[in-house]
Design an enzyme around this catalytic site. Sequence first.
Site, short mmCIF file in Angstrom:
data_model
loop_
_atom_site.label_atom_id
_atom_site.label_comp_id
_atom_site.label_asym_id
_atom_site.label_seq_id
_atom_site.Cartn_x
_atom_site.Cartn_y
_atom_site.Cartn_z
N THR A 1 -16.24 25.19 62.12
CA THR A 1 -15.40 24.24 63.26
C THR A 1 -14.64 23.35 62.35
OG1 THR A 1 -17.13 24.23 64.94
CG2 THR A 1 -15.79 22.39 65.18
N LYS B 1 -28.35 31.77 66.48
CA LYS B 1 -27.11 30.99 65.91
C LYS B 1 -25.97 31.08 66.70
CE LYS B 1 -24.80 30.55 61.61
NZ LYS B 1 -23.40 30.84 61.87
N LYS C 1 -19.31 23.80 59.91
CA LYS C 1 -18.75 24.02 58.96
C LYS C 1 -17.36 24.99 59.37
CE LYS C 1 -20.76 26.75 56.16
NZ LYS C 1 -20.18 28.22 56.77
N PHE D 1 -20.95 12.31 65.32
CA PHE D 1 -21.43 12.40 66.66
C PHE D 1 -21.59 11.12 67.51
CE2 PHE D 1 -22.81 16.50 64.80
CZ PHE D 1 -23.17 17.23 65.87
N TRP E 1 -14.27 18.60 66.52
CA TRP E 1 -14.77 19.32 67.63
C TRP E 1 -14.33 18.93 69.22
CZ3 TRP E 1 -17.81 17.83 72.07
CH2 TRP E 1 -18.69 18.97 72.64
N ARG F 1 -14.92 34.85 58.09
CA ARG F 1 -15.34 35.89 58.38
C ARG F 1 -15.56 36.16 59.73
NH1 ARG F 1 -21.31 34.25 56.35
NH2 ARG F 1 -20.26 32.38 57.03
N PHE G 1 -23.43 29.23 54.97
CA PHE G 1 -24.42 28.40 54.77
C PHE G 1 -23.86 27.36 53.98
CE2 PHE G 1 -26.87 32.35 56.10
CZ PHE G 1 -27.17 31.88 57.54
N ALA H 1 -24.50 34.89 53.86
CA ALA H 1 -24.49 34.41 52.63
C ALA H 1 -26.11 34.04 52.16
CB ALA H 1 -24.00 32.85 52.76
#
Length: 558
Positions: free
Chosen positions: A74, A106, A72, A383, A411, A95, A302, A274
């Site tokens: 990214t 994470k 998200k 991907f 990415w 954030r 999230f 969140a």
Amino acid sequence: MAYKTDIEIAQECELRPITEIAARAHVDEKYLEPYGRWKAKVDPALLRESDRKDGKLVLVTAITPTPAGEGKTTTTIGLADGLRRIGKDVTVALREPSLGPVFGIKGGAAGGGYAQVVPMEDINLHFTGDFHAIGAANNLLAAMLDNHIQQGNALHIDPRRITWKRCVDMNDRQLRFVVDGLGGKANGTPREDGFDITVASEIMAVFCLASSITDLKERLGRIIVGYSYEGKPVTAADLKAVGAMAALLKDALKPNLVQTLEGTPAFVHGGPFANIAHGCNSVMATRMALKMGDYTVTEAGFGADLGAEKFLDIKCRMAGIRPDAVVIVATVRALKMHGGLGKQELGREDLAALEKGIPNLLRHVSNIRQVYGLPCVVAVNRFPTDTDAEIDFIIAKCRELGVNTVLSTVWAEGGKGGEALAREVVRLCEEEKGDFRFSYELDGSIEDKITAIVTRIYGGRDVNILPAAQKQIDELTKLGFAGLPVCIAKTQYSFSDDPTKLGAPEDFTVTVKNVKVSAGAGFIVALTGDIMTMPGLPKVPAAEKIDVDENGRISGLF
């Protein structure tokens, strides 16, 4: 093929001086307070003195998280770079990462691959010291509270009804429940206590929702730290702590300016979780980004049931803003996990698993369009293992709901891989006018608002409010807090309060165990399931892989 790590990519980037980035964001140097060459704080006076009109606001959210990852942040950064590549004047608002996840499981929150904000090591570690200031203000209030009791307790505070905890920005399960004040009369009053992680502190929520120093002080003053023997709320204002807390937060309240790998201005400020708090960057940073760009891309933490719901029902309501478009991020891999596949099985085509998992995405899409009345697009992070058949399946299912799907390769390609998504976002902003509305109105009871979120957003059947929580609701209603919005703390891994219920579960009940008021932030917090406000470290913490060499170069930071 050996891929470069995020930190290797970030360290190879040639950063532009922050003065150049500020100029790109229309920020005059007189408002700039540099922190070295690559970071700066921006004087909030800019908000009052600039005559620029607000730009378009794009909210990036996601499907329900899985260990497969969604990307998200990214996508948020890559979309902003993509908008810039197609000629738009753009800013991004994010954030700040918490040290807890950075050293836990994470990892950081500065994006990934070729879609990152930099300097990523600084952003993921101490940055400009904002979180330290928030922790200090939180713990000053705790110290003044216990000192008041020690020095005669003129406010008749009941030590058994203290609700304010100390905090530390680290995952440390050992601190969840403690007994302090031991060692005799001179060392305080013995009582049960505990710590929250800094990002779960109400100070963080207050910090992120405040619109000015004056507003900050008013919110700080309303914070309830406990109750007297007579049952009366005791506030930070009662303890005369507000001025000193605000002094600690004065500089932290100024939004931080950094840049993406491609030089897009990024306002990175505040960071409530969140799943525990409201999960959005500060109102001041969002407003500054909106004023300084024709397009502002921001994210909510999230899945859309948590971050987007709180962004829309709490932040937008309080700040008087609204998104012009919403991006919902998904991956084929994550949807297959929602369909029952294990992490090791995600590399092969499995349309049956995808069909079982895709209802998760479709429920989030339906919520944004039908409940909130906002135009949206699905961004699929592609991907190498994704097949054309799997991608086509997602496109077809989303088209049935009248929503377009765009492949994102930010990415691997940075802004270039976000150009298609950028064009669709511009189309949504210019051609599809939404009819924004909240998922509930404020005039209902606390129970009504919790039920509305559970049934309308989560897709649940009902709410089970335990007797202790009902007693808390009754007391808060009696004290006049029923008109506040609701911030539900629940697992991020499911629409329900049970992290094992993947996909789009139905006919479930959400159990509310504890209800409290964050009077300074201005919302009611309902804790559900087994949610905790102090996470723990995993068996193998990310911290074990982080190191620094004799030249000060950090490695292992994802």
